[in-house]
Design an enzyme around this catalytic site. Sequence first.
Site, mmCIF file in Angstrom:
data_model
loop_
_atom_site.group_PDB
_atom_site.id
_atom_site.type_symbol
_atom_site.label_atom_id
_atom_site.label_comp_id
_atom_site.label_asym_id
_atom_site.label_seq_id
_atom_site.Cartn_x
_atom_site.Cartn_y
_atom_site.Cartn_z
ATOM 1 N N ASP A 175 65.615 112.400 103.479
ATOM 2 C CA ASP A 175 64.174 112.715 103.473
ATOM 3 C C ASP A 175 63.827 114.079 102.888
ATOM 4 O O ASP A 175 62.686 114.506 102.986
ATOM 5 C CB ASP A 175 63.557 112.619 104.885
ATOM 6 N N LYS A 197 65.322 113.665 97.546
ATOM 7 C CA LYS A 197 66.250 113.390 96.436
ATOM 8 C C LYS A 197 65.719 112.312 95.495
ATOM 9 O O LYS A 197 65.755 112.474 94.275
ATOM 10 C CB LYS A 197 67.618 112.932 96.986
ATOM 11 N N THR A 198 65.213 111.229 96.071
ATOM 12 C CA THR A 198 64.749 110.121 95.225
ATOM 13 C C THR A 198 63.443 110.503 94.514
ATOM 14 O O THR A 198 63.255 110.217 93.332
ATOM 15 C CB THR A 198 64.564 108.852 96.084
ATOM 16 N N HIS A 200 71.313 104.875 102.651
ATOM 17 C CA HIS A 200 71.973 103.718 103.245
ATOM 18 C C HIS A 200 72.567 104.127 104.573
ATOM 19 O O HIS A 200 72.760 105.289 104.850
ATOM 20 C CB HIS A 200 73.079 103.332 102.254
HETATM 21 P P1 GDP Z 1 65.447 111.309 100.125
HETATM 22 O O1 GDP Z 1 65.775 110.601 101.393
HETATM 23 O O2 GDP Z 1 66.096 112.648 100.064
HETATM 24 O O3 GDP Z 1 65.681 110.484 98.900
HETATM 25 O O4 GDP Z 1 63.864 111.649 100.194
HETATM 26 P P2 GDP Z 1 62.651 110.898 99.509
HETATM 27 O O5 GDP Z 1 62.562 111.207 98.072
HETATM 28 O O6 GDP Z 1 62.684 109.459 99.889
HETATM 29 O O7 GDP Z 1 61.433 111.639 100.210
HETATM 30 C C1 GDP Z 1 61.260 111.608 101.618
HETATM 31 C C2 GDP Z 1 59.795 111.843 101.981
HETATM 32 O O8 GDP Z 1 59.407 113.150 101.594
HETATM 33 C C3 GDP Z 1 58.862 110.882 101.264
HETATM 34 O O9 GDP Z 1 57.847 110.516 102.167
HETATM 35 C C4 GDP Z 1 58.308 111.725 100.137
HETATM 36 O O10 GDP Z 1 57.023 111.316 99.727
HETATM 37 C C5 GDP Z 1 58.256 113.104 100.743
HETATM 38 N N1 GDP Z 1 58.336 114.159 99.732
HETATM 39 C C6 GDP Z 1 59.175 114.208 98.668
HETATM 40 N N2 GDP Z 1 58.933 115.315 97.919
HETATM 41 C C7 GDP Z 1 57.929 115.972 98.526
HETATM 42 C C8 GDP Z 1 57.220 117.179 98.227
HETATM 43 O O11 GDP Z 1 57.458 117.868 97.236
HETATM 44 N N3 GDP Z 1 56.247 117.541 99.106
HETATM 45 C C9 GDP Z 1 55.930 116.799 100.209
HETATM 46 N N4 GDP Z 1 54.967 117.254 100.991
HETATM 47 N N5 GDP Z 1 56.577 115.670 100.501
HETATM 48 C C10 GDP Z 1 57.550 115.236 99.685
HETATM 49 MG MG MG Z 2 66.564 108.638 98.681
#
Ligand code: GDP
Ligand code: MG
Length: 399
Positions: free
Chosen positions: A21, A24-25, A84
């Site tokens: 979260d 990364k994605t 995952h």
């Molecule tokens: P991952 O698990 O690392 O791949 O994280 P995700 O890319 O799925 O992002 C997790 C959550 O953080 C999602 O709800 C995104 O919309 C949010 N998020 C990602 N980048 C930002 C950002 O720059 N600012 C804010 N406020 N939220 C973000």
């Molecule tokens: Mg991800």
Amino acid sequence: AKEAHSRERMHVNIGTIGHVDHGKTTLTAAITKYLSEKGGAKFYSYDQIDKAPEEKARGITINATSVGYETDHRHFSHVDCPGHEDYIKNMIIGTSSMDAAILVVAATDGTMPQTREHLLLAKQIGVQNLVVYINKADAADEEMIELVEMEIREVLDKYGFNGDETPIVIGSALCALEDKEPKIGSESIEKLVEALDNVPCPDRDLSSPPVFPIDTVHSIAGRGTVITGCLKQGTLKKGDALEISGFGKSMKTTVTSMEMFHKILDRVEAGDQAGLLIKNLKREDLRRGMVAVKSGTFKPTRGIVATIFMLSKKEVTGRAVPLVSGKDVSILFKTWSVNTRCPADDESEDGAAKMVMPGEQGSMKMVLRVPMMIMKGDRFTIRMGKSTVGTGMVTDVYD
Ligand code: GDP
Ligand code: MG
């Protein structure tokens, strides 16, 4: 006809690592968006990256979660590990061929347990260089961001990276993706891409015999069987006779064509993330973790001698247990795992430890359940259940 791949730009394998979260994605999507506007990428939306099931793959696709893009100087393949359940396993597979990684840390949280675990594993796998992206700058104040940056530099040092020299870019992947606040949005991606263009990469070993660990196997209607992976060393060309072994099997084949990101290659070079079309073997014969080499150059082995480091409770999330002779563990190499036994005391040779305690290091002999293609210097992770309990590096192989 397909276009030929150009070698004008150096090919570099990277990917995003970091706590779940932290973005990364979102960052992966933002990079493809930014570069697509410059003509160096196809834009991949968040959903395309996060969900891409393997079945969606058409033709020679390198990996369900890898995207390709290019800058003025480099051609990148970028792996985003899916969130995952067995994340660590994915992360190890994902980083197995990374030349450098993008560590994503949310400014709202700072470094978290998985941030540290990923750093430990990345280092262990042999990733030397990082670029850090402090994300979610839209949701944290300046003071917080400064503290997070200081904390990251400290943690980098602790895990053997260069805390002072590692580039740290501050921004918001979400703003970049949604075309908001260009200062922390698109401009931060521009800085990140610049850092990626300059991150040092290991020299490619083009002169040793080729070693091609298989990541995925596809069956392509009307064409045959394709194996994908990153060529670890050497070069490969059309017509080369290969031997593919692992999990106790050994098979001969010939390369009939080679591609990288849907472009034809006239030869595969060390570091290329490529797909090889091969003769006479079916998808069912092959699996991830097998290795293709030139016939007669290397052979699979069951016995290894390794330097082992067992994690202590203080380290990340690993359980603290000793590794004891006579015990069965699962060892996870870059793309495969097998059950392994440390020989009981009477089988152990002089010099090899009988036990490695948590927090300590020692040399152990290990016997794999089936012969695998393993080379000196290969690194692995020791797992019990779903926990990482230690790491190791192969110092010798024996029959
Ligand atoms: P991952 O698990 O690392 O791949 O994280 P995700 O890319 O799925 O992002 C997790 C959550 O953080 C999602 O709800 C995104 O919309 C949010 N998020 C990602 N980048 C930002 C950002 O720059 N600012 C804010 N406020 N939220 C973000
Ligand atoms: Mg991800």
